[in-house]
Write a protein that holds these residues in place. Structure first.
Motif, PDB file in Angstrom:
ATOM      1  N   ARG A   1      53.285  48.807  50.014  1.00 29.31           N
ATOM      2  CA  ARG A   1      52.963  49.947  49.140  1.00 29.31           C
ATOM      3  C   ARG A   1      51.466  50.269  49.162  1.00 29.31           C
ATOM      4  NH1 ARG A   1      55.991  51.877  44.672  1.00 29.31           N
ATOM      5  NH2 ARG A   1      54.770  53.398  43.504  1.00 29.31           N
ATOM      6  N   PHE A   2      50.633  49.258  49.340  1.00 23.53           N
ATOM      7  CA  PHE A   2      49.182  49.461  49.300  1.00 23.53           C
ATOM      8  C   PHE A   2      48.582  49.625  50.703  1.00 23.53           C
ATOM      9  CE2 PHE A   2      50.373  47.324  45.428  1.00 23.53           C
ATOM     10  CZ  PHE A   2      49.643  47.974  44.454  1.00 23.53           C
ATOM     11  N   GLY A   3      49.430  49.684  51.725  1.00 24.89           N
ATOM     12  CA  GLY A   3      48.942  49.821  53.093  1.00 24.89           C
ATOM     13  C   GLY A   3      49.093  48.512  53.858  1.00 24.89           C
ATOM     14  N   MET A   4      48.644  48.523  55.097  1.00 24.02           N
ATOM     15  CA  MET A   4      48.762  47.338  55.950  1.00 24.02           C
ATOM     16  C   MET A   4      47.925  46.188  55.398  1.00 24.02           C
ATOM     17  SD  MET A   4      50.909  47.648  58.337  1.00 24.02           S
ATOM     18  CE  MET A   4      50.438  46.242  59.348  1.00 24.02           C
ATOM     19  N   PRO A   5      48.482  44.975  55.367  1.00 21.51           N
ATOM     20  CA  PRO A   5      47.721  43.818  54.883  1.00 21.51           C
ATOM     21  C   PRO A   5      46.492  43.552  55.749  1.00 21.51           C
ATOM     22  CG  PRO A   5      50.054  43.311  55.077  1.00 21.51           C
ATOM     23  CD  PRO A   5      49.850  44.621  55.753  1.00 21.51           C
ATOM     24  N   ILE A   6      45.474  42.966  55.133  1.00 18.36           N
ATOM     25  CA  ILE A   6      44.258  42.577  55.849  1.00 18.36           C
ATOM     26  C   ILE A   6      44.293  41.057  56.002  1.00 18.36           C
ATOM     27  CG2 ILE A   6      41.731  42.500  55.773  1.00 18.36           C
ATOM     28  CD1 ILE A   6      41.873  45.042  54.008  1.00 18.36           C
ATOM     29  N   PHE A   7      44.231  40.587  57.236  1.00 22.76           N
ATOM     30  CA  PHE A   7      44.353  39.156  57.506  1.00 22.76           C
ATOM     31  C   PHE A   7      42.969  38.544  57.720  1.00 22.76           C
ATOM     32  CE2 PHE A   7      48.341  41.124  58.829  1.00 22.76           C
ATOM     33  CZ  PHE A   7      49.267  40.337  58.163  1.00 22.76           C
ATOM     34  N   GLU A   8      42.479  37.832  56.700  1.00 21.42           N
ATOM     35  CA  GLU A   8      41.199  37.132  56.768  1.00 21.42           C
ATOM     36  C   GLU A   8      41.474  35.637  56.950  1.00 21.42           C
ATOM     37  OE1 GLU A   8      38.020  37.955  56.631  1.00 21.42           O
ATOM     38  OE2 GLU A   8      38.183  40.127  56.360  1.00 21.42           O
ATOM     39  N   PRO A   9      41.018  35.029  58.058  1.00 22.26           N
ATOM     40  CA  PRO A   9      41.356  33.616  58.337  1.00 22.26           C
ATOM     41  C   PRO A   9      41.024  32.658  57.198  1.00 22.26           C
ATOM     42  CG  PRO A   9      40.357  34.625  60.268  1.00 22.26           C
ATOM     43  CD  PRO A   9      40.250  35.629  59.160  1.00 22.26           C
ATOM     44  N   ILE A  10      39.836  32.810  56.591  1.00 21.19           N
ATOM     45  CA  ILE A  10      39.441  31.878  55.523  1.00 21.19           C
ATOM     46  C   ILE A  10      40.379  32.003  54.327  1.00 21.19           C
ATOM     47  CG2 ILE A  10      37.638  31.293  53.862  1.00 21.19           C
ATOM     48  CD1 ILE A  10      36.946  30.320  56.576  1.00 21.19           C
TER      49      ILE A  10
END
Length: 494
Positions: free
Chosen positions: A279-288
């Motif tokens: 719903r909020f857009g594509m997830p952002i994948f941050e390794p940490i």
């Protein structure tokens, strides 16, 4: 029921299934709605978005509960009476992420971390039972105490107001602000002899804020708290089990009668809406951030292992290694589904495991029915809007109980730890709780450390977990004792 049918696999008549399913939903409801409220408000999302998070959470609770209780192939679902809900263990790290990155972008970062951690949890599920040796009761009890203590801050802020923003205890004096504005304009005037103001010069807040800790809000929180305690003391059976939910209802009715709760958003919300993924857009994948959530998921899965073993004892159905792996895989799968559908990591709810012991009903299809009810609730936007409309000070009285009970569960587990003949356990608990308190007492302790490390170390839960595991291994070694883990889980459900 045929003689060959185990009580766990018994299919009860539909009316009884529905009644017992509603019972399970009511027992878990207050805990299920707490996390989306906490994270949604930490992200500074609009009320409609917070209401959507609540609906999404209820929907996914239902989906994952059905997968866990009914089973989906041999790989997913322990096929025991388990209700799944958002774990409180992930709240601390998620709030830290929300404070650093607010709004929809912050939500996308949280959901990316959740999906990434869910994938890792899915892959390592068969290995987790071999990690039990690192998580004896002295470790799990300490971690749960710190989780409860960390959450208490949220409950207390619900009562009095957040220490920053519109409800901060102090505000900048209007007279001081006007003076600074005048001086700034004079300094900027052509030919002015007034030196320019230093960059980022600001006024200190010095005036008491009437929006912080008003006595009316404190009084209503107290009414909620006293109601919960009275219902728990004098209520019988099922009524006592839903004391927190009934206390919230009493607080809601009181605030509505005083004109302090408004239903505009509830009236405008629809009766049916599909819960859409991303719903909020594509997830952002941050390794940490993913690593942070993986550490949380390991703790959650160890806790789930104890719950499953204890539930197997309660129902008389031996939990085999394949069953355990299937149950833990579902924790990972549920967390992936949660991230995709705009919600959070999932685990078995201990209060519902306790309800199995209270009612004596062992059928897993009761929890399947509860899952169907949760899905229906999640598809009714008015339910999410109604919960979002509750003033935070109503939830504050309940928060003291809910979050305090988490800490009390940890204390109860530690009560069975041998401190008399093994004094080293005292060091494990003492130092680890101390590490867990660092972010609560000194939130700026990390200001000179590399920024990339902040998500890993700004959660007291993760600091306490690492400390407890390392110190226990140092003092006590790493001998596996499945009976101890089962006993700790049984203590947490009592």
């Amino acid at each position: 029921m045929s003689n060959s049918t185990h009580p766990v696999d018994e299919v009860l008549p539909a009316p009884r299934l529905a009644a017992l399913g509603i019972q399970h939903v009511l027992v878990m409801y207050a805990g299920a709605i707490a996390v989306p409220l906490i994270i949604g408000r930490a992200l500074k999302l609009d009320p409609e978005q917070v209401a959507f998070l609540i609906s999404a959470d209820l929907f996914v609770c239902g989906v994952v509960t059905i997968i866990q209780s009914f089973g989906a192939t041999q790989w997913f679902g322990i096929k025991l009476p388990v209700m799944m809900g958002v774990t409180f263990a992930a709240v601390g790290p998620m709030v830290a992420m929300a404070n650093a990155n607010q709004g929809p972008d912050g939500a996308r970062m949280i959901f990316g971390a959740i999906i990434g951690a869910g994938i890792v949890a899915l892959l390592i599920a068969p290995l987790v039972s071999r990690m039990l040796r690192f998580f004896p009761p002295v470790v799990t009890g300490t971690i749960i105490v710190v989780i409860g203590a960390s959450l208490m801050r949220i409950g207390i802020n619900w009562i009095f107001g957040n220490p920053f923003g519109p409800t901060a205890p102090k505000l900048v004096s209007p007279e001081h602000a006007e003076w600074l504005k005048t001086v700034t304009e004079m300094a900027a005037a052509t030919g002015s002899t007034i030196p320019p103001l230093p960059e980022k010069l600001g006024l200190a807040a010095s005036v008491s804020n009437p929006a912080y800790a008003p006595l009316t809000n404190i009084g209503i929180s107290a009414v909620v708290l006293v109601s919960i305690l009275a219902i728990a003391r004098f209520g019988k059976g099922f009524v006592a089990n839903i004391a927190v939910l009934l206390g919230i209802v009493i607080g809601g009715v009181l605030t509505a009668s005083l004109g302090m709760m408004h239903f505009d958003k509830v009236a405008s919300a629809g009766w049916f809406e599909l819960v859409t993924p991303l719903r909020f857009g594509m997830p952002i994948f941050e390794p940490i951030l993913i690593i942070t959530m993986v550490l949380v998921m390991i703790v959650v899965m160890i806790e789930s292992t104890g719950m499953f073993l204890a539930l197997g004892d309660m129902t008389g159905k031996k939990v085999t290694q394949p069953m355990l792996s299937a149950g833990l895989r579902t924790d990972g799968l549920g967390t992936i589904i949660g991230g995709l559908f705009n919600t959070f990591p999932y685990t078995s709810f201990s209060q519902n495991v306790g309800l199995v012991g209270v009612t004596g009903v062992k059928s897993r299809f009761v929890c399947v029915a509860g899952g169907v009810i949760l899905i229906i609730l999640g598809l009714v936007p008015k339910m999410g809007a109604l919960v979002e409309a509750l003033p935070t000070f109503v939830l504050g009285g309940a928060g003291l109980v809910m979050f305090g009970m988490v800490a009390a569960t940890g204390i109860r587990i530690l009560a069975n730890v041998d401190f008399k003949t093994n004094r080293n356990n005292l060091f494990v608990v003492a130092v680890s709780i101390g590490f867990g308190m660092i972010p609560l007492v000194a939130p700026d302790f990390k200001m000179w450390m590399p920024h990339n490390l902040h998500p890993l170390i700004e959660s007291g839960i993760l600091l306490a977990s690492v400390s407890a595991v390392v110190l226990n291994a140092f003092f006590n070694g790493t001998k596996e004792n499945e009976a101890e883990v089962r006993e700790a889980a049984m203590a947490s459900e009592a």
